[in-house]
Design an enzyme around this catalytic site. Structure first.
Site, PDB file in Angstrom:
ATOM      1  N   CYS A  20       0.892  -1.185   0.000  1.00 30.67           N
ATOM      2  CA  CYS A  20       0.000   0.000   0.000  1.00 30.67           C
ATOM      3  C   CYS A  20       0.918   1.220   0.000  1.00 30.67           C
ATOM      4  CB  CYS A  20      -0.890   0.006   1.235  1.00 30.67           C
ATOM      5  SG  CYS A  20      -1.644  -1.579   1.635  1.00 30.67           S
ATOM      6  N   ALA A  42       1.413   4.387  -1.774  1.00 27.66           N
ATOM      7  CA  ALA A  42       1.284   5.852  -1.907  1.00 27.66           C
ATOM      8  C   ALA A  42       1.224   6.510  -0.528  1.00 27.66           C
ATOM      9  CB  ALA A  42       0.029   6.185  -2.716  1.00 27.66           C
ATOM     10  N   GLY A  98       4.387   7.414  -1.151  1.00 22.36           N
ATOM     11  CA  GLY A  98       5.714   7.027  -1.627  1.00 22.36           C
ATOM     12  C   GLY A  98       6.881   7.345  -0.706  1.00 22.36           C
ATOM     13  N   LYS A 113       7.746   6.001   2.246  1.00 24.97           N
ATOM     14  CA  LYS A 113       8.415   4.807   2.804  1.00 24.97           C
ATOM     15  C   LYS A 113       9.118   4.004   1.717  1.00 24.97           C
ATOM     16  CE  LYS A 113       4.972   4.567   6.455  1.00 24.97           C
ATOM     17  NZ  LYS A 113       4.036   5.494   5.796  1.00 24.97           N
ATOM     18  N   ASP A 142      -0.455   0.634  -5.378  1.00 27.07           N
ATOM     19  CA  ASP A 142      -1.521   1.429  -4.776  1.00 27.07           C
ATOM     20  C   ASP A 142      -2.800   1.136  -5.556  1.00 27.07           C
ATOM     21  OD1 ASP A 142      -2.114   3.785  -2.783  1.00 27.07           O
ATOM     22  OD2 ASP A 142      -3.252   4.192  -4.613  1.00 27.07           O
ATOM     23  N   ASP A 196      -4.767  -3.776  -6.167  1.00 27.15           N
ATOM     24  CA  ASP A 196      -5.399  -3.974  -4.867  1.00 27.15           C
ATOM     25  C   ASP A 196      -4.520  -4.922  -4.047  1.00 27.15           C
ATOM     26  OD1 ASP A 196      -6.993  -4.760  -2.706  1.00 27.15           O
ATOM     27  OD2 ASP A 196      -8.848  -4.735  -3.888  1.00 27.15           O
ATOM     28  N   ASP A 199       1.714  -0.995   4.982  1.00 28.93           N
ATOM     29  CA  ASP A 199       1.348   0.251   5.667  1.00 28.93           C
ATOM     30  C   ASP A 199      -0.131   0.460   5.342  1.00 28.93           C
ATOM     31  OD1 ASP A 199       1.871   2.639   7.164  1.00 28.93           O
ATOM     32  OD2 ASP A 199       1.788   3.748   5.276  1.00 28.93           O
ATOM     33  N   CYS A 219      -1.079   4.724  10.531  1.00 27.99           N
ATOM     34  CA  CYS A 219      -0.909   6.054  11.139  1.00 27.99           C
ATOM     35  C   CYS A 219      -2.120   6.371  12.023  1.00 27.99           C
ATOM     36  CB  CYS A 219      -0.683   7.131  10.088  1.00 27.99           C
ATOM     37  SG  CYS A 219      -2.020   7.295   8.894  1.00 27.99           S
TER      38      CYS A 219
END
Length: 448
Positions: free
Chosen positions: A259, A261, A263, A265, A283, A310, A329, A382
């Protein structure tokens, strides 16, 4: 631009952000560029928009005694009252009489005499009588919710998870600005050389303890520097840098970022690999995959293959046990980044948490078979919610005995982070107040 025109633009922005659940930072940026707003007005606009959204529930509590609840206010009128009270109580720059005068001018211009008279009456009453005291709210969690403008359900949820003291500190931290951090591109410049160059430009900087590439900027605008323009540095929160540090990707490895975007990481991972090896980055949206490619090009990184895909269907693209390292992430509620995107806290409900936890689990289930034996997988978000973090990781491990929590993860954390209140038996929860970073969760899983 006249003062009242700038403030009229602010009213438009606030209406659009609330009405369309738009991301405030993107809409502000578009308004500044499309209306050619001067740097001085840009700073004021940003401060008032963010501040009004950040303090929205507090402002509504302040306005309640002065606005007849039987009157249905148009959305723009409510926004005008909120932003005016925000300036009167939280900003020192403009005297009250000027705030009231400009609000009345906007009301005349957008509405009619009756609305202008209502706005004038409400704001003069607020000025004369003062706002209601939050100390009268008996329930501690409710009082904290009003004082820090967080939805009451969310505050009570955090109190149940982490206790009142930690929640109190987190809610107050979410009202403060955090320092900006950047990451150097080590194949182009060292951290020391970048810091020297910034100091010569009058910047106040210090080293990050989260990553040997990280620099914290306490003063100075990085966007106006050669280092930023020429791809020597990238803006990235320290918590986000820690994810890549813990991934431990080495030159020559094959890595999956499921996952990817926007970008930050994945480009950091490519730098850690010294631009040697292969990174498959995905993404859901083709447009975002394109952004990852652009970011990699700006940093002169060539090992990232970014595609739309996906994360729950990547077994269709790759055979099992293909990757040395996998980063998930995962999409999440984003409650860890409320400081930078304050509108998040009003647009999410408990159902969103449960739905996202299901998606997170599906992604983990699907990508885990792609990991080689002895390979490492980082799961991160996050957000600060255990349902999306500890529970997703623990449930995955319970279902898959061939995957284990990599306990060496904890030993490799920077020393100061090892003692942080967010260290648990399942991973690390960073809270925004602990190190002035985003709220972030990460853990590392190993395939036997």
């Amino acid at each position: 631009m006249e003062n009242y025109q700038v403030r009229e633009s602010i009213v438009d922005l606030l209406v659009r952000i609330e009405q369309d659940s738009g991301f405030s930072h993107l809409l502000i940026d578009h308004e500044i560029k499309s209306k050619h707003i001067s740097p001085k007005d840009e700073a004021l606009m940003t401060e008032i928009v963010y501040g009004t959204i950040q303090r929205q529930l507090t402002l509504d509590y302040y306005l309640e005694p002065f606005v007849d609840s039987r009157k249905k206010l148009k959305r723009w009128v409510r926004m005008l009252l909120r932003m005016s009270v925000y300036q009167m109580y939280f900003l020192d720059k403009v005297p009250d009489h000027a705030v009231i005068h400009e609000a009345v001018e906007i009301a005349k211009h957008r509405g009619h005499k009756g609305i202008a008279s209502l706005v004038n009456g409400v704001l003069r009453n607020v000025q004369r009588k003062g706002v209601p005291n939050t100390a009268v709210i008996q329930d501690k969690a409710k009082r904290l919710a009003v004082e820090t403008s967080h939805p009451e359900w969310l505050v009570k949820r955090w109190v149940d998870m982490y206790g009142y003291e930690l929640t109190h500190a987190m809610c107050h931290a979410n009202l403060e600005r955090k320092p900006l951090s950047i990451r150097v591109q080590p194949l182009k410049i060292t951290r020391e050389a970048a810091m020297d160059e910034l100091r010569e430009l009058g910047f106040a900087t210090r080293k990050s303890d989260f990553s040997d590439q990280g620099i914290i900027i306490d003063q100075g605008n990085i966007l106006r520097t050669r280092l930023f323009a020429e791809g020597y540095v990238t803006i990235q929160d320290q918590s986000s840098m820690l994810v890549t540090e813990m991934l431990n990707a080495e030159p020559g490895m094959t890595v999956l970022d499921a996952c990817s975007a926007p970008g930050g990481k994945v480009t950091h991972t490519a730098e850690k690999m010294r631009n040697q090896g292969v990174i498959a980055a995905y993404d859901l949206h083709a447009k975002k995959a394109k952004q990852i490619e652009q970011k990699a090009a700006e940093l002169d990184l060539t090992i990232i293959d970014a595609k739309a895909g996906d994360a729950r269907k990547l077994q269709e693209q790759h055979e099992n046990q293909r990757f040395d390292r996998i980063l998930v992430d995962a999409p999440c509620t984003g409650f860890g980044v409320i400081r930078g995107k304050p509108d998040i806290k009003y647009h999410k409900q408990k159902e969103d948490i449960d739905q996202l936890a299901r998606i997170q689990s599906e992604i983990l289930e699907h990508v885990a078979p792609l990991l080689k034996k002895d390979g490492l997988l980082i799961y991160s978000t996050c957000t600060v919610d255990k349902t999306e973090n500890d529970n997703v990781a623990a449930n995955f491990l319970a279902r898959h005995p061939d995957f284990i929590l990599d306990t060496s993860f904890f030993e490799q954390l920077p020393p100061m982070i090892r003692q942080s209140p967010g260290c648990s038996e399942i991973g690390l929860q960073l809270f925004p107040q602990t190190f002035s970073t985003d709220g972030f969760f990460l853990t590392r899983i190993k395939r036997k």
